[in-house]
Enzyme design. Structure first.
Site, PDB file in Angstrom:
ATOM      1  N   GLU A   1       0.738  -1.136  -0.163  1.00 10.70           N
ATOM      2  CA  GLU A   1       0.001   0.000   0.132  1.00 10.70           C
ATOM      3  C   GLU A   1       0.773   1.313  -0.046  1.00 10.70           C
ATOM      4  O   GLU A   1       0.334   2.363  -0.519  1.00 10.70           O
ATOM      5  CB  GLU A   1      -0.913   0.118   1.151  1.00 10.70           C
ATOM      6  CG  GLU A   1      -1.795  -1.147   1.415  1.00 10.70           C
ATOM      7  CD  GLU A   1      -3.079  -0.809   0.217  1.00 10.70           C
ATOM      8  OE1 GLU A   1      -3.204   0.297  -0.415  1.00 10.70           O
ATOM      9  OE2 GLU A   1      -3.755  -1.807   0.165  1.00 10.70           O
TER      10      GLU A   1
ATOM     11  N   SER B   1     -48.302 -27.079  43.499  1.00 10.24           N
ATOM     12  CA  SER B   1     -47.884 -27.505  44.567  1.00 10.24           C
ATOM     13  C   SER B   1     -46.363 -27.099  44.885  1.00 10.24           C
ATOM     14  O   SER B   1     -45.924 -27.245  45.911  1.00 10.24           O
ATOM     15  CB  SER B   1     -48.082 -28.879  45.064  1.00 10.24           C
ATOM     16  OG  SER B   1     -49.494 -29.113  45.051  1.00 10.24           O
TER      17      SER B   1
END
Length: 829
Positions: A115, A412
């Site tokens: 680059e 219950s």
């Protein structure tokens, strides 16, 4: 003479021609000068205009601010209790920031080589490249054949997001790049650039790329892999190796170009180049892991964690839900959870196993299928270790999580926390307290209909609290709630386990018939005090959250709520009674309440079943010294379960808990100080009398635990001895008392029970459903068969009347064996 004239004439002619040429030359030169002047003037004018434009561009350009340099839209991570990654949380971008020390030099050099090879030598703009690019731009009428941007200029473009192909943008970009170079080091610029680059498919930065392409952290990349990543940024759609074989080939070709550039620039050796060229690139193929949420569907646990983090961020920092979500999805948070991935994997497997949901095989509509949910807690910390919110594979994010978000009646399973635990803790009852399980009428709208009813549609008569819990007797729980505890105290204790039922102060609430239901998370955490010496821990799914720099922004362990709910002795007594549920009670079916490790050794467990009206819901909340697990089974649209489904909730619990405990050693529940053991009669709750061991159902004497000081002092007055005529019976089949005329052959001495509070039935037809009614002394009812006229021989005791003193045991015929149904008796482990 003539010749001289000719010569003169020729010279004259030559002069004329020369003069003519001179005039033309002068004119041409003048024109050229004029043109040059014009061009110079135009050039100067153009240069002036261009210079003015550039000056204007520079004046209107904004410098890159420190805030712009800060990386945003960062991926957040979620980790399990061991620090392993279980999810990545991404917003619009998948970006993970890495610091300078974690980036390999090979990766830096790969980017520089391809680059910007003069990166370390320019001040933000490479003049030669810039001029060449500009000439190419002019010659090609706005289409440059190559780029002149440096890495610094590319960073500017990534920060500003400005990609206009105009002179203005290039001028401003160059100026901003020069400014960046003056304020940042080369390493800072390169690191920022490498954390911002796009590698396609919403993936940004080299760390995200390393994970995406090679499933590695960037610090672990090889030279060949570094060059591969550096090659993608030119055109991600063209070079991304995860997008097919053609892309893999193009990526490899570009990788080799980069490696050659690195070699030519002296950044790698020939040997390194050769090895990298020869290395096979192993591109990662992302396969779904059932424990890790990567890109698509999150687990129920991850969904729940994210809702909790969002809520806590809103509360602590006084921000909106949107602001909290932005922080979660874009700020690179690290969320450390309580999930035990081994437990979670077990739960995933069991809840996606169709064998555990057999009815589903015949149902095509998913909404009509049976469902289930479960949550597992560590009772010693309150940490949620695993959860599953439905039957089958999860198909979307933030779908209904039945483990944490549904509202169903618990039946219950609610009794221990709403009735028995509080009553024991307040000293209102003991495990040996006896309650008469007979028809009662507590529904004011139906005063002639017994309410509540027991699940068996029968009644057991005199029953201890231990028996009431073990057999899940509704009448016993209702009477304790109404006659001992009271609604206010029940609600007060429920609040201690983070359940608010202030608006439900009625008996059906005590039995688990709630207006607003519960879920496995609520139930599991409410049972924690029974295991944890009476202490409640707020259930938490994460321990801490840090920002991208490692600073703690949420510390759940410091904010976790805890409080004392019961005394240690209460917790032990409740656990001891609920151990009966799994060994001989409602959870003993098929041994499903029993947990064993891989060696086949039994891990002590306790718990409580729950069933709602018409068998719409089935629950089991059970626990060992290691874990609490709460399971639910039912349908989205409540309907009665088939008999084959009655034990599915318990089955799911058993399968998960057996596997969770496979590698754990046997560990018992700890008994605190302050408890004593006493022998008691299980039909009176008092010290045994002389007749308790001769109860017609068997020996009624048992050893029971008591908090010291609450043990009984009185002797049993329920068992009595009476003389009866076996040939004369009342309408219930009980032998009547013998009178003085009954023959000796018909008379026996038997042990009966005598209720402390006589039961006067509103509906005589229900008496036959009271199981101990047959053993009750028929007081005042004497033989109706024998009288003085019917006596053939001497009466059985001619000198004694029916109320005469009875002989002691051994002095007359006594029935020592049961003469009716043999009941299950209480046994303390």
């Amino acid at each position: 003479m003539k010749s001289n004239g000719n010569t003169a004439s020729g010279k004259s002619e030559q002069k004329k021609k020369t003069k003519k040429k001179s005039v033309y030359s002068q004119f041409a030169l003048a024109v050229l000068k004029t043109v040059v002047v014009i061009f110079i003037s135009i050039g100067c004018t153009f240069a002036g205009i261009l210079a003015g434009a550039c000056l204007g561009y520079l004046k209107s350009a904004d410098a890159i601010t420190p805030n712009q340099l800060e990386l945003t839209k960062l991926t957040s991570f979620i980790y399990d209790s061991e620090g392993a990654e279980i999810a990545q949380i991404k917003g619009s971008e998948n970006r993970v920031v890495v610091v300078h020390s974690e980036i390999p030099d090979n990766l830096r050099n790969a980017f520089i080589a391809i680059e910007d090879k003069n990166f370390y030598n320019h001040g933000g703009v490479d003049s030669k490249r810039f001029i060449k690019a500009a000439i190419s731009y002019i010659i090609n009428l706005g289409d440059a054949s190559f780029g002149g941007s440096t890495i610094t200029q590319q960073l500017v473009k990534n920060i500003t997001g400005n990609e206009d192909t105009t002179i203005k943008r290039k001028v401003q970009e160059a100026w901003q790049a020069i400014q960046l170079e003056r304020n940042l080091s080369k390493d800072q610029i390169l690191d920022n650039y490498m954390n911002r680059i796009t590698t396609g498919s919403g993936c940004y930065g080299v760390q995200a790329a390393a994970k995406k392409f090679f499933n590695k952290d960037v610090k672990d990349l090889s030279l060949a892999e570094c060059a591969s990543i550096a090659g993608v940024t030119k055109s991600p759609g063209y070079y991304d190796p995860t997008l097919g074989e053609n892309n893999k080939k193009r990526n490899k070709e570009r990788q080799e170009i980069i490696l050659r550039a690195m070699l030519d620039q002296g950044k790698i050796t020939q040997n390194e180049y050769d090895e990298a060229i020869a290395e096979e690139l192993k591109i990662y193929e992302n396969k779904t892991d059932e424990n890790v949420s990567v890109n698509n569907v999150q687990s129920y646990f991850v969904d729940y964690v994210l809702t909790q983090v969002q809520k806590d961020l809103m509360e602590k920092y006084n921000i909106s839900s949107d602001a909290a979500n932005i922080k979660i999805y874009n700020s690179g948070l690290k969320i450390y959870t309580t999930q035990d991935s081994k437990i979670q994997k077990i739960m995933n497997e069991e809840f996606t196993n169709i064998e555990n949901f057999p009815v589903n095989k015949k149902i095509s509509n998913p909404d009509m299928q049976a469902q289930g949910a479960m949550l597992v807690l560590d009772p010693n910390t309150g940490y949620i270790r695993g959860m599953y919110g439905a039957y089958g594979y999860k198909k979307g994010n933030f779908t209904l999580n039945r483990a944490t978000s549904m509202k169903r009646q618990p039946g219950s399973s609610f009794k221990p926390i709403a009735v028995y635990g509080p009553s024991i803790d307040l000293g209102l009852i003991t495990p040996a307290t006896v309650v008469d399980d007979v028809p009662i009428y507590l529904d004011p709208q139906n005063p002639t209909t017994p309410y509540p009813k027991n699940s068996e549609s029968s009644f057991r008569g005199l029953s201890t609290i231990r028996s009431g819990i073990r057999s899940s007797i509704n009448v016993v729980a209702a009477k304790v709630f109404m006659d001992y505890l009271g609604a206010e105290k029940s609600v007060e204790y429920l609040k201690k386990v983070n359940i608010d039922r202030s608006k439900e102060k009625y008996v059906s609430m005590a039995l688990g018939g709630l207006n607003e239901g519960v879920n496995p998370l609520i139930m599991a955490s409410a049972y924690v005090p029974f295991v944890n010496n009476g202490v409640y821990f707020e259930p938490i799914a994460y321990t801490k959250v840090t920002d991208e720099s490692g600073n703690i922004i949420l510390d759940k362990t410091k904010e976790q709520k805890k409080n004392i709910v019961y005394k240690e002795t209460t917790a032990f007594l409740m656990t001891n009674m609920m151990r009966d549920v799994v060994t001989s009670g409602t959870a003993a079916t098929g041994g499903l309440g029993t947990v064993k490790n891989s060696a086949g050794k039994v891990i002590p467990t306790a718990g409580k079943t729950g069933t709602t009206n018409d068998n719409y819901d089935k629950w089991f909340v059970g626990y060992s010294p290691y874990y609490v697990g709460a399971t639910w089974y039912g349908y989205n649209n409540p309907k009665s379960l088939k008999s084959s489904e009655y034990n599915q909730s318990l089955l799911l619990w058993n399968k998960v808990m057996n596997r969770i405990h496979a590698d754990l050693e046997v560990k018992d529940f700890q008994q605190p100080e302050g408890l004593v053991k006493k022998s008691v009669c299980i039909y009176s709750g008092k010290l045994p009398g002389e007749h308790c061991s001769h109860d017609p159902r068997g020996n009624a004497i048992r050893t029971e635990y008591f908090v010291k000081g609450t043990e009984p002092k009185d002797t049993c007055d329920v068992h009595v001895l009476a003389r009866v005529d076996t040939t004369s019976k009342d309408i219930y089949g009980r032998p009547l008392l013998a009178n003085e005329h009954c023959p000796a052959s018909a008379v026996q001495e038997r042990v009966f029970i005598q209720r402390p509070v006589p039961y006067l039935p509103k509906d005589p037809s229900l008496v036959s459903k009271i199981k101990d009614w047959i053993y009750e002394l028929p007081q005042g009812e004497y033989c109706t068969i024998h009288s003085s006229s019917s006596i053939i021989g001497p009466p059985s005791n001619s000198t004694k009347g029916p109320n005469a003193p009875l002989p002691q045991f051994g002095q007359g015929p006594i029935l020592d064996t049961p003469f009716f149904l043999n009941e299950d008796l209480d046994v303390i482990p």
